[in-house]
Design a protein around this motif. Sequence first.
Motif, mmCIF file in Angstrom:
data_model
loop_
_atom_site.group_PDB
_atom_site.id
_atom_site.type_symbol
_atom_site.label_atom_id
_atom_site.label_comp_id
_atom_site.label_asym_id
_atom_site.label_seq_id
_atom_site.Cartn_x
_atom_site.Cartn_y
_atom_site.Cartn_z
ATOM 1 N N LEU A 96 32.511 42.956 -22.419
ATOM 2 C CA LEU A 96 32.341 43.699 -21.161
ATOM 3 C C LEU A 96 31.436 42.972 -20.172
ATOM 4 O O LEU A 96 31.033 43.559 -19.166
ATOM 5 N N ALA A 97 31.062 41.736 -20.474
ATOM 6 C CA ALA A 97 30.204 40.922 -19.599
ATOM 7 C C ALA A 97 28.835 41.566 -19.385
ATOM 8 O O ALA A 97 28.214 41.408 -18.341
ATOM 9 N N ILE A 98 28.369 42.298 -20.378
ATOM 10 C CA ILE A 98 27.004 42.823 -20.343
ATOM 11 C C ILE A 98 26.058 41.758 -20.893
ATOM 12 O O ILE A 98 24.948 41.587 -20.410
ATOM 13 N N LEU A 99 26.533 41.032 -21.908
ATOM 14 C CA LEU A 99 25.796 39.882 -22.445
ATOM 15 C C LEU A 99 26.677 38.642 -22.274
ATOM 16 O O LEU A 99 27.890 38.751 -22.290
ATOM 17 N N PRO A 100 26.052 37.472 -22.127
ATOM 18 C CA PRO A 100 26.863 36.263 -21.982
ATOM 19 C C PRO A 100 27.337 35.716 -23.328
ATOM 20 O O PRO A 100 26.709 35.967 -24.359
ATOM 21 N N PHE A 101 28.447 34.986 -23.298
ATOM 22 C CA PHE A 101 28.906 34.299 -24.513
ATOM 23 C C PHE A 101 28.003 33.101 -24.774
ATOM 24 O O PHE A 101 27.571 32.868 -25.882
ATOM 25 N N VAL A 102 27.779 32.309 -23.712
ATOM 26 C CA VAL A 102 26.876 31.161 -23.812
ATOM 27 C C VAL A 102 25.891 31.234 -22.665
ATOM 28 O O VAL A 102 26.224 31.679 -21.570
ATOM 29 N N ALA A 103 24.660 30.807 -22.926
ATOM 30 C CA ALA A 103 23.643 30.844 -21.876
ATOM 31 C C ALA A 103 22.604 29.771 -22.154
ATOM 32 O O ALA A 103 22.522 29.249 -23.264
ATOM 33 N N ASP A 104 21.832 29.451 -21.127
ATOM 34 C CA ASP A 104 20.690 28.561 -21.283
ATOM 35 C C ASP A 104 19.460 29.321 -20.830
ATOM 36 O O ASP A 104 19.461 29.927 -19.764
ATOM 37 N N LEU A 105 18.437 29.308 -21.647
ATOM 38 C CA LEU A 105 17.154 29.936 -21.302
ATOM 39 C C LEU A 105 17.343 31.395 -20.892
ATOM 40 O O LEU A 105 17.013 31.801 -19.775
ATOM 41 N N MET A 106 17.912 32.165 -21.794
ATOM 42 C CA MET A 106 18.160 33.586 -21.489
ATOM 43 C C MET A 106 16.872 34.384 -21.408
ATOM 44 O O MET A 106 16.742 35.289 -20.601
ATOM 45 N N LYS A 107 15.925 34.044 -22.303
ATOM 46 C CA LYS A 107 14.718 34.864 -22.380
ATOM 47 C C LYS A 107 13.575 34.270 -21.575
ATOM 48 O O LYS A 107 13.517 33.098 -21.352
#
Lengths: 190, 89
Positions: B78-89
Amino acid sequence: MICFNPKLNLETHLHKKAVFATFAPVFYRTFILFFNNRLIMRHYEVNFVVNPVLSGDEVKATAENIQKEITGAGASIVHADEMGLRQLAYPINKRSTGYYYCIEFACEASEWLVKFELNLKRNENLLRFLTVKLDKYGIKYNDDKRKGLIGTRSKKKEASASASAPAPAAIIDDKEIEAVLAPEVIDLDV
Amino acid sequence: MAASREDVKFLSNPKLGLRGKKYCRFRKFGIKYIDYKDSDFLIQFINEQGKLLPRRITGNSLKYQRRVATAVKRARHLAILPFVADLMK
């Protein structure tokens, strides 16, 4: 103690049997009613993301159409939650935002859901959709959330944190500014 | 003259053993349902790249680790969380 009187034993046995025989239909009826209610009424939750390019009226119209389809199939809508325009975690069809909707509904038959999902798939106004069957804990969670029982504790914590936060933050900022300014002054002197 | 604690040098970090035992938060606090729409909650179970953290680190029981995994996967769809990300936190 073991009862050695066969007459007494037989009497009690017959009495139990008679009691069960008179109340048996009632037992079975309640049993069947209980399981009919529990097994057949199922709760589902459908989430969908509407394309943000559409105008506000069109977005509402698509959501209403989906709700009409649900009610038309004999399901009752428990709650329709409009989460509004939200940022997507990744771009979908070159869109970075979307209107989120979440509709919880209860129905007895589930065959129409296949057709319903196919219609959602064919709907060009939607970016994404997801239908989920809720278990009893999920139903309870949603119910509590609507009543405001969930998330109140964290909000209170946040409120207290924000109330106490500004004063220390300001002090830290001042120190940082000083620390940043000091080396520049030294550099200029040299 | 007794040496103060600051003078004593340890071979390993003395705070290492003080950490409490890991536990499953769902079992401990009686959380029965994991909401896949609650991104702030699910973010505790993924790393900076958006990958699921192992049970070894979060301490979840197997039952709830599976539920966390399905919830994160639903949120990704649902695009609430990403599949891949950099520096999410």
